[in-house]
Design an enzyme around this catalytic site. Structure first.
Site, mmCIF file in Angstrom:
data_model
loop_
_atom_site.group_PDB
_atom_site.id
_atom_site.type_symbol
_atom_site.label_atom_id
_atom_site.label_comp_id
_atom_site.label_asym_id
_atom_site.label_seq_id
_atom_site.Cartn_x
_atom_site.Cartn_y
_atom_site.Cartn_z
ATOM 1 N N SER A 92 8.824 -19.516 -4.000
ATOM 2 C CA SER A 92 9.415 -20.863 -4.122
ATOM 3 C C SER A 92 8.283 -21.882 -4.064
ATOM 4 O O SER A 92 7.178 -21.571 -3.618
ATOM 5 C CB SER A 92 10.365 -21.089 -2.931
ATOM 6 O OG SER A 92 10.622 -22.469 -2.708
ATOM 7 N N TYR A 127 13.977 -21.218 5.351
ATOM 8 C CA TYR A 127 13.752 -20.857 3.946
ATOM 9 C C TYR A 127 12.259 -20.978 3.637
ATOM 10 O O TYR A 127 11.650 -20.094 3.036
ATOM 11 C CB TYR A 127 14.566 -21.786 3.055
ATOM 12 C CG TYR A 127 14.526 -21.496 1.582
ATOM 13 C CD1 TYR A 127 13.476 -21.962 0.787
ATOM 14 C CD2 TYR A 127 15.538 -20.786 0.970
ATOM 15 C CE1 TYR A 127 13.449 -21.717 -0.573
ATOM 16 C CE2 TYR A 127 15.523 -20.547 -0.391
ATOM 17 C CZ TYR A 127 14.479 -21.011 -1.155
ATOM 18 O OH TYR A 127 14.450 -20.768 -2.518
HETATM 19 C C1 GCO Z 1 15.743 -27.173 -1.395
HETATM 20 C C2 GCO Z 1 15.876 -26.240 -2.563
HETATM 21 C C3 GCO Z 1 14.539 -25.546 -2.833
HETATM 22 C C4 GCO Z 1 14.590 -24.882 -4.193
HETATM 23 C C5 GCO Z 1 13.404 -24.018 -4.517
HETATM 24 C C6 GCO Z 1 12.193 -24.819 -4.804
HETATM 25 O O1 GCO Z 1 16.691 -27.265 -0.582
HETATM 26 O O2 GCO Z 1 14.695 -27.841 -1.346
HETATM 27 O O3 GCO Z 1 16.903 -25.278 -2.349
HETATM 28 O O4 GCO Z 1 14.310 -24.638 -1.786
HETATM 29 O O5 GCO Z 1 15.705 -24.073 -4.283
HETATM 30 O O6 GCO Z 1 13.167 -23.075 -3.513
HETATM 31 O O7 GCO Z 1 11.158 -23.935 -5.197
#
Ligand code: GCO
Length: 256
Positions: free
Chosen positions: A147, A160
């Protein structure tokens, strides 16, 4: 020559979380490049439907619904593939969830759930795939889905971000240990893509404007725009590429 370099005919690809979103787009692209697909998801119905759609489009595919965070389920899935004589040559660790909340309000259970789904699963599935690739002595390909948050952080998505940062260095760990066996482990870092997971962001006028302003391409990405990089990393074209992460982000990480 060029076609042969990117031809996946005779290869089998397992894409985790491929019943929808980025995983389904990648699975479809690998199938169109000639690979047989093992479609995975936690929802049996959605996984079987995605598989049926690939077969209806003329591709070879099988549905293998299992929870990538459950070690026993992962082992059982690979044992079932072994029993069917299915050898995974290409693994795409795509499965992932998002959970947006400030850390001071975040429950430990939610932290763990995101880390398990987005990072630990890549280890669990990667380990089973690599054990078999090494035993077969024919090499293989591992593609982890990272990501933008593999490089930079955004407030309210700490688990995440930590997981995707871990994906970047897990990819390098895989390269360090598995390259000698002819396995190339690399990653793809999608930018802001139009997916169900991001729909709330897309529907937020301020966030939508920020993405379009912050991205040199001035737009969100489309899941199919990951296919070229996925086919490259899944094919002989990347046989001397290891431990890398390729960002498909419209240029967002390249500029301030
Ligand atoms: C967020 C998004 C990001 C994108 C992606 C960017 O909440 O900022 O979900 O996480 O999905 O990962 O690369």
């Amino acid at each position: 020559m060029a076609n042969a370099l990117f031809d996946l005919t005779g290869r089998t690809a397992l894409v985790t979380g491929s019943s929808r979103g980025l995983g389904l787009a990648i699975a479809r692209g690998l199938a169109e490049a000639g690979a047989a697909l093992v479609v995975n998801g936690t929802d049996r119905g959605r996984t079987e439907q995605a598989c049926a759609d690939l077969v209806a489009a003329g591709h070879e595919a099988r549905a293998m619904p299992f929870d990538v965070t459950d070690e026993a389920a992962v082992v059982a899935a690979f044992e079932a593939l072994d029993a069917e004589g299915v050898a995974v040559d290409i693994l795409v660790n795509n499965a992932g969830i998002q959970y947006r909340k400030p850390m001071v309000d975040l429950a430990a259970a939610d932290w763990r759930r995101v880390i398990e789904t987005n990072l630990t699963s890549a280890f669990l599935v990667g380990r089973e795939a690599a054990r078999r690739m090494i035993a077969r002595g024919a090499g293989g390909k591992v593609i982890n889905i990272g990501s933008l948050t593999s490089e930079v952080a955004r407030a309210t998505v700490a688990p995440y971000t930590a997981a995707k940062g871990g994906i970047k260095l897990l990819t390098r760990s895989m390269a360090a240990e598995w390259a000698i066996h002819g396995i190339q482990a690399n990653a793809i870092g999608p930018g802001y893509m139009v997916t169900d997971m991001n729909q709330a962001l897309i529907d937020n006028p301020e966030f939508d404007a920020w993405v379009k302003g912050r991205t040199p391409a001035k737009r969100w990405g489309k899941p199919d725009e990951l296919v070229g990089t996925a086919v490259f990393l899944a094919s002989a074209a990347s046989d001397y590429v290891n431990g890398q992460i390729i960002y498909v982000d419209g240029g967002m990480l390249a500029v301030l």
